[in-house]
Design a protein around this motif. Structure first.
Motif, PDB file in Angstrom:
ATOM      1  N   CYS A 191       0.973  -1.367  -0.219  1.00 44.19           N
ATOM      2  CA  CYS A 191       0.012   0.185  -0.053  1.00 44.19           C
ATOM      3  C   CYS A 191       0.761   1.330   0.087  1.00 44.19           C
ATOM      4  O   CYS A 191       0.584   2.526  -0.620  1.00 44.19           O
ATOM      5  CB  CYS A 191      -0.978   0.005   1.350  1.00 44.19           C
ATOM      6  N   TRP A 192       1.915   1.170   0.678  1.00 39.95           N
ATOM      7  CA  TRP A 192       3.096   2.127   0.878  1.00 39.95           C
ATOM      8  C   TRP A 192       3.510   2.701  -0.325  1.00 39.95           C
ATOM      9  O   TRP A 192       3.334   3.795  -0.866  1.00 39.95           O
ATOM     10  CB  TRP A 192       3.742   1.955   1.975  1.00 39.95           C
ATOM     11  N   LYS A 193       4.002   1.532  -1.103  1.00 36.92           N
ATOM     12  CA  LYS A 193       4.625   1.949  -2.329  1.00 36.92           C
ATOM     13  C   LYS A 193       3.535   2.576  -3.392  1.00 36.92           C
ATOM     14  O   LYS A 193       4.157   3.653  -3.889  1.00 36.92           O
ATOM     15  CB  LYS A 193       4.966   0.478  -3.549  1.00 36.92           C
ATOM     16  N   TRP A 194       2.234   2.199  -3.404  1.00 37.07           N
ATOM     17  CA  TRP A 194       1.560   2.871  -4.373  1.00 37.07           C
ATOM     18  C   TRP A 194       1.130   4.364  -3.883  1.00 37.07           C
ATOM     19  O   TRP A 194       1.063   5.169  -4.576  1.00 37.07           O
ATOM     20  CB  TRP A 194       0.327   1.822  -4.198  1.00 37.07           C
ATOM     21  N   ALA A 195       0.789   4.479  -2.398  1.00 40.82           N
ATOM     22  CA  ALA A 195       0.452   5.698  -1.906  1.00 40.82           C
ATOM     23  C   ALA A 195       1.446   6.993  -2.027  1.00 40.82           C
ATOM     24  O   ALA A 195       1.247   8.003  -2.357  1.00 40.82           O
ATOM     25  CB  ALA A 195       0.013   5.551  -0.529  1.00 40.82           C
ATOM     26  N   VAL A 196       2.650   6.605  -1.581  1.00 41.78           N
ATOM     27  CA  VAL A 196       3.827   7.365  -1.627  1.00 41.78           C
ATOM     28  C   VAL A 196       4.094   8.157  -2.984  1.00 41.78           C
ATOM     29  O   VAL A 196       4.509   9.225  -3.136  1.00 41.78           O
ATOM     30  CB  VAL A 196       5.087   7.013  -0.963  1.00 41.78           C
ATOM     31  N   ASN A 197       3.813   7.393  -3.983  1.00 39.86           N
ATOM     32  CA  ASN A 197       4.149   7.952  -5.410  1.00 39.86           C
ATOM     33  C   ASN A 197       3.280   8.844  -5.986  1.00 39.86           C
ATOM     34  O   ASN A 197       3.358   9.421  -6.881  1.00 39.86           O
ATOM     35  CB  ASN A 197       4.699   6.549  -6.281  1.00 39.86           C
ATOM     36  N   ARG A 198       2.128   8.968  -5.151  1.00 46.07           N
ATOM     37  CA  ARG A 198       1.113   9.880  -5.435  1.00 46.07           C
ATOM     38  C   ARG A 198       1.407  11.445  -4.974  1.00 46.07           C
ATOM     39  O   ARG A 198       0.861  12.354  -5.325  1.00 46.07           O
ATOM     40  CB  ARG A 198      -0.310   9.372  -5.309  1.00 46.07           C
ATOM     41  N   GLU A 199       2.241  11.205  -3.752  1.00 44.43           N
ATOM     42  CA  GLU A 199       2.752  12.408  -3.177  1.00 44.43           C
ATOM     43  C   GLU A 199       4.151  12.976  -3.629  1.00 44.43           C
ATOM     44  O   GLU A 199       4.979  12.319  -3.459  1.00 44.43           O
ATOM     45  CB  GLU A 199       2.892  12.165  -1.722  1.00 44.43           C
ATOM     46  N   GLU A 200       4.146  14.279  -4.002  1.00 42.23           N
ATOM     47  CA  GLU A 200       5.084  14.972  -4.684  1.00 42.23           C
ATOM     48  C   GLU A 200       6.370  14.793  -3.539  1.00 42.23           C
ATOM     49  O   GLU A 200       7.364  14.521  -3.947  1.00 42.23           O
ATOM     50  CB  GLU A 200       4.764  16.438  -4.935  1.00 42.23           C
TER      51      GLU A 200
END
Ligand SMILES: [Zn+2]
Length: 114
Positions: free
Chosen positions: A47-56
């Motif tokens: 989940c982390w990998k997916w979510a952090v890449n949406r945050e600049e």
């Protein structure tokens, strides 16, 4: 606990800390995770990998998980034991009057900026 919800919660906290400290990029976040906290580390990382890449400000940010051992205390014989191995019943005296001392934690320990 739902892992994706947990990840969003952590990201919100990190963003707050960044705003307060004028950080523009975060390289890693360390969390302490109790072994009986109901959060599964491998799901959490996905989940982390997916979510952090949406945050600049958190692109490719690493998640470090520090496990915390689960320990239960017995009120009858006043001894501690490993919760994972023995559950709610004391292995020393067979009592059910026990409670969890630690192992249910979910805390952000460290945020590392680039
Ligand atoms: Zn006992």
């Amino acid at each position: 606990m739902h892992e994706l919800g947990v990840v969003f919660h952590v990201i919100d906290n990190v963003k707050e800390v960044c705003a307060e400290n004028n950080l523009t990029q975060v390289s890693s976040v360390t969390i302490q995770l109790g072994k009986v906290s109901a959060v599964i580390p491998s799901y959490l990382k996905d989940c982390w990998k997916w979510a952090v890449n949406r945050e600049e400000l958190m692109k490719d940010c690493e998640l470090v998980i520090e496990p915390i051992e689960a320990i239960t205390f017995c009120e009858d014989c006043k001894q501690e034991y490993d919760t994972i191995k023995h559950g709610k019943i004391c292995p020393h005296c067979g009592s059910e009057h026990t409670y969890l001392l630690q192992g249910n934690e979910f805390m952000i320990k460290e945020i590392e900026a680039c």
